[in-house]
Design a protein around this motif. Structure first.
Motif, PDB file in Angstrom:
ATOM      1  N   THR A   1       0.822  -1.218   0.000  1.00 16.44           N
ATOM      2  CA  THR A   1       0.000   0.000   0.000  1.00 16.44           C
ATOM      3  C   THR A   1       0.850   1.259   0.000  1.00 16.44           C
ATOM      4  N   HIS A   2       1.978   1.205   0.681  1.00 17.29           N
ATOM      5  CA  HIS A   2       2.869   2.366   0.801  1.00 17.29           C
ATOM      6  C   HIS A   2       4.254   2.033   0.231  1.00 17.29           C
ATOM      7  N   GLY A   3       4.233   1.547  -0.987  1.00 19.15           N
ATOM      8  CA  GLY A   3       5.480   1.179  -1.652  1.00 19.15           C
ATOM      9  C   GLY A   3       5.228   0.840  -3.105  1.00 19.15           C
ATOM     10  N   SER A   4       5.095  -0.449  -3.396  1.00 16.13           N
ATOM     11  CA  SER A   4       5.040  -0.900  -4.787  1.00 16.13           C
ATOM     12  C   SER A   4       3.782  -0.492  -5.543  1.00 16.13           C
ATOM     13  N   ASN A   5       2.662  -0.272  -4.849  1.00 13.77           N
ATOM     14  CA  ASN A   5       1.442   0.130  -5.562  1.00 13.77           C
ATOM     15  C   ASN A   5       1.642   1.420  -6.358  1.00 13.77           C
ATOM     16  N   SER A   6       2.526   2.272  -5.889  1.00 15.95           N
ATOM     17  CA  SER A   6       2.784   3.532  -6.597  1.00 15.95           C
ATOM     18  C   SER A   6       3.310   3.293  -7.999  1.00 15.95           C
ATOM     19  N   ALA A   7       3.979   2.161  -8.214  1.00 16.73           N
ATOM     20  CA  ALA A   7       4.522   1.840  -9.534  1.00 16.73           C
ATOM     21  C   ALA A   7       3.687   0.804 -10.278  1.00 16.73           C
ATOM     22  N   LEU A   8       2.862   0.053  -9.548  1.00 14.20           N
ATOM     23  CA  LEU A   8       2.072  -1.014 -10.184  1.00 14.20           C
ATOM     24  C   LEU A   8       0.814  -0.491 -10.861  1.00 14.20           C
ATOM     25  N   TYR A   9       0.359   0.693 -10.467  1.00 10.38           N
ATOM     26  CA  TYR A   9      -0.870   1.250 -11.032  1.00 10.38           C
ATOM     27  C   TYR A   9      -0.596   2.591 -11.703  1.00 10.38           C
ATOM     28  N   LYS A  10      -1.109   2.734 -12.914  1.00 13.02           N
ATOM     29  CA  LYS A  10      -0.959   4.010 -13.621  1.00 13.02           C
ATOM     30  C   LYS A  10      -1.728   5.116 -12.902  1.00 13.02           C
ATOM     31  N   LYS A  11      -2.869   4.745 -12.323  1.00 11.07           N
ATOM     32  CA  LYS A  11      -3.657   5.707 -11.568  1.00 11.07           C
ATOM     33  C   LYS A  11      -3.981   5.123 -10.207  1.00 11.07           C
ATOM     34  N   LEU A  12      -3.429   5.710  -9.168  1.00  6.40           N
ATOM     35  CA  LEU A  12      -3.685   5.289  -7.797  1.00  6.40           C
ATOM     36  C   LEU A  12      -4.566   6.347  -7.147  1.00  6.40           C
ATOM     37  N   ASN A  13      -5.646   5.918  -6.521  1.00  9.59           N
ATOM     38  CA  ASN A  13      -6.629   6.872  -5.987  1.00  9.59           C
ATOM     39  C   ASN A  13      -6.252   7.437  -4.621  1.00  9.59           C
ATOM     40  N   TYR A  14      -5.013   7.262  -4.227  1.00 14.02           N
ATOM     41  CA  TYR A  14      -4.529   7.856  -2.981  1.00 14.02           C
ATOM     42  C   TYR A  14      -3.050   8.155  -3.141  1.00 14.02           C
TER      43      TYR A  14
ATOM     44  N   VAL B   1       8.695   3.853  -0.342  1.00 13.97           N
ATOM     45  CA  VAL B   1       7.976   4.149  -1.582  1.00 13.97           C
ATOM     46  C   VAL B   1       8.977   4.230  -2.732  1.00 13.97           C
ATOM     47  N   ALA B   2      10.091   4.918  -2.504  1.00 12.26           N
ATOM     48  CA  ALA B   2      11.126   5.030  -3.536  1.00 12.26           C
ATOM     49  C   ALA B   2      11.755   3.669  -3.845  1.00 12.26           C
ATOM     50  N   LYS B   3      12.054   2.898  -2.801  1.00  8.36           N
ATOM     51  CA  LYS B   3      12.711   1.602  -2.981  1.00  8.36           C
ATOM     52  C   LYS B   3      11.854   0.635  -3.789  1.00  8.36           C
ATOM     53  N   TRP B   4      10.571   0.480  -3.403  1.00  4.07           N
ATOM     54  CA  TRP B   4       9.719  -0.498  -4.071  1.00  4.07           C
ATOM     55  C   TRP B   4       9.325  -0.052  -5.472  1.00  4.07           C
ATOM     56  N   THR B   5       9.256   1.245  -5.691  1.00  3.53           N
ATOM     57  CA  THR B   5       9.017   1.745  -7.046  1.00  3.53           C
ATOM     58  C   THR B   5      10.168   1.327  -7.957  1.00  3.53           C
ATOM     59  N   THR B   6      11.379   1.444  -7.445  1.00  3.15           N
ATOM     60  CA  THR B   6      12.557   1.030  -8.214  1.00  3.15           C
ATOM     61  C   THR B   6      12.550  -0.473  -8.459  1.00  3.15           C
ATOM     62  N   LEU B   7      12.195  -1.253  -7.433  1.00  2.00           N
ATOM     63  CA  LEU B   7      12.164  -2.711  -7.576  1.00  2.00           C
ATOM     64  C   LEU B   7      11.166  -3.145  -8.650  1.00  2.00           C
ATOM     65  N   VAL B   8      10.008  -2.502  -8.694  1.00  2.00           N
ATOM     66  CA  VAL B   8       8.998  -2.835  -9.701  1.00  2.00           C
ATOM     67  C   VAL B   8       9.554  -2.587 -11.098  1.00  2.00           C
ATOM     68  N   LYS B   9      10.213  -1.448 -11.272  1.00  2.00           N
ATOM     69  CA  LYS B   9      10.778  -1.113 -12.580  1.00  2.00           C
ATOM     70  C   LYS B   9      11.911  -2.067 -12.968  1.00  2.00           C
ATOM     71  N   GLU B  10      12.770  -2.377 -11.997  1.00  2.00           N
ATOM     72  CA  GLU B  10      13.900  -3.289 -12.276  1.00  2.00           C
ATOM     73  C   GLU B  10      13.418  -4.683 -12.620  1.00  2.00           C
ATOM     74  N   ALA B  11      12.272  -5.080 -12.050  1.00  2.00           N
ATOM     75  CA  ALA B  11      11.727  -6.414 -12.343  1.00  2.00           C
ATOM     76  C   ALA B  11      11.011  -6.463 -13.686  1.00  2.00           C
ATOM     77  N   GLY B  12      10.874  -5.290 -14.321  1.00  2.00           N
ATOM     78  CA  GLY B  12      10.229  -5.253 -15.634  1.00  2.00           C
ATOM     79  C   GLY B  12       8.724  -5.396 -15.586  1.00  2.00           C
ATOM     80  N   ILE B  13       8.124  -5.033 -14.441  1.00  2.00           N
ATOM     81  CA  ILE B  13       6.664  -5.157 -14.298  1.00  2.00           C
ATOM     82  C   ILE B  13       6.008  -3.884 -14.830  1.00  2.00           C
ATOM     83  N   GLU B  14       5.071  -4.061 -15.750  1.00  2.00           N
ATOM     84  CA  GLU B  14       4.370  -2.920 -16.338  1.00  2.00           C
ATOM     85  C   GLU B  14       3.198  -2.510 -15.480  1.00  2.00           C
ATOM     86  N   ALA B  15       2.995  -1.205 -15.330  1.00  2.00           N
ATOM     87  CA  ALA B  15       1.871  -0.692 -14.549  1.00  2.00           C
ATOM     88  C   ALA B  15       0.550  -1.032 -15.223  1.00  2.00           C
TER      89      ALA B  15
END
Length: 314
Positions: free
Chosen positions: A89-102, A299-313
């Motif tokens: 909720t306070h990390g990877s979701n920021s990178a997993l969703y193109k639009k986050l409602n919070y 939030v910064a760390k997990w956003t980077t991890l999502v991108k490094e893993a090649g996961i598309e939002a």
């Protein structure tokens, strides 16, 4: 007399004197039986007598925690609706969703860090693999045939980081939470899963799941005989998850500070630390300011991890 009352009013804010006066709800973004649910229920159990009010745990599952988190972000900022947030909720979701409602930073007041969760890599016992090396060999021999259950954004990031680091392809099977995902792994409908120990340890001990490794770089004291993924397949693989208590932004500071003191006192109790430890949870009390800084870094760390893993939002 009036002067004395005025001084008392200045040194002891009304909120601190009266809070809480009714039930407090902790909203959990994942299903009953998940690691975050277990942590929330234990906190409520021990906080209730300290605060003189009962705690209700409400599970709102879906969208890797975004549904519950959005709801709490819009709740009254009075200390009676709290969120048991995670690095989803306070990390990877920021990178997993193109639009986050919070907004994980602007919409919340961090209260207290509650624990770090160790993870297993588990497989269906009927799958013909008994080590991480054998799993990698199977996945390389049959690209895309090995399926992984995705019950949280943490499990997705771990699985995709593992796949990318070991050079294999796996098929994601999404779930709304970890418990139903684990059920399908045990039933042989999905092959593997990255899951918090607190959700999986009983099934591993019973033999209905086979644990191949732990996800931290160092071996776990809860399962010292299990190798790490760092040792066996992906160098420097070192991932775990965490939980923390949050309130909607704008919640009075004295309420936040009171809750922080009480949560930290609970986490320092030997019986709580022992109960957490048996579930692979390490209690980590922090001040409000320290936890707020930690959340920003996560939030910064997990956003980077999502991108490094090649996961598309999505």
């Amino acid at each position: 007399m009036l002067g004395l009352l005025a001084c008392v009013g200045i040194t002891a804010p009304a909120g601190a004197q009266t809070y809480p006066t009714r039930l407090i709800t902790i909203v959990v973004p994942f299903a009953a039986g998940s690691g975050s649910d277990t942590a929330a229920r234990m906190l409520g159990q021990y906080l209730a007598p300290r605060l003189g009010q009962g705690f209700v745990v409400e599970n709102r599952i879906g969208a890797t925690g975004a549904i519950a988190t959005t709801a709490v972000s819009r709740a009254a900022a009075d200390g009676y609706t709290l969120l048991l947030g995670t690095n989803s909720t306070h990390g990877s979701n920021s990178a997993l969703y193109k639009k986050l409602n919070y907004d994980p930073i602007k919409d919340f007041a961090p209260i207290a860090h509650t624990g770090v969760f160790s993870y297993f890599l588990v497989v269906d016992p009927k799958l013909p693999v008994k080590s991480v090396a054998e799993l990698v060999s199977l996945a390389r021999a049959k690209p895309g045939d090995v399926t992984y259950a995705a019950g949280s954004s943490t499990s997705i990031v771990m699985a995709e980081s593992f796949a990318r680091g070991s050079g294999v392809q796996m098929l994601k099977v999404p779930y709304r939470s970890n418990p139903p995902a684990l059920t399908d792994v045990m039933g042989g409908r999905v092959n593997i899963m990255f899951c918090d120990m607190s959700s999986a340890v009983t099934s591993v001990q019973a033999g209905s799941l086979r644990a191949l490794a732990v996800t931290t770089k160092a071996r776990s004291t809860l399962a010292p005989d299990l190798p790490t993924i760092h040792e066996t397949a992906v160098k420097d693989f070192d991932l775990a998850s965490w939980t923390g208590l949050f309130a909607p932004a704008g919640t009075p500071k004295d309420v936040i500070e009171r809750l922080n003191r009480e949560v930290n006192a609970v986490l320092a109790m030997p019986e709580v630390k022992e109960r957490f430890a048996t579930l692979g949870i390490e209690a980590q009390p922090q001040s409000v300011d320290t936890f707020a800084g930690y959340v920003k870094s996560e939030v910064a760390k997990w956003t980077t991890l999502v991108k490094e893993a090649g996961i598309e939002a999505e």
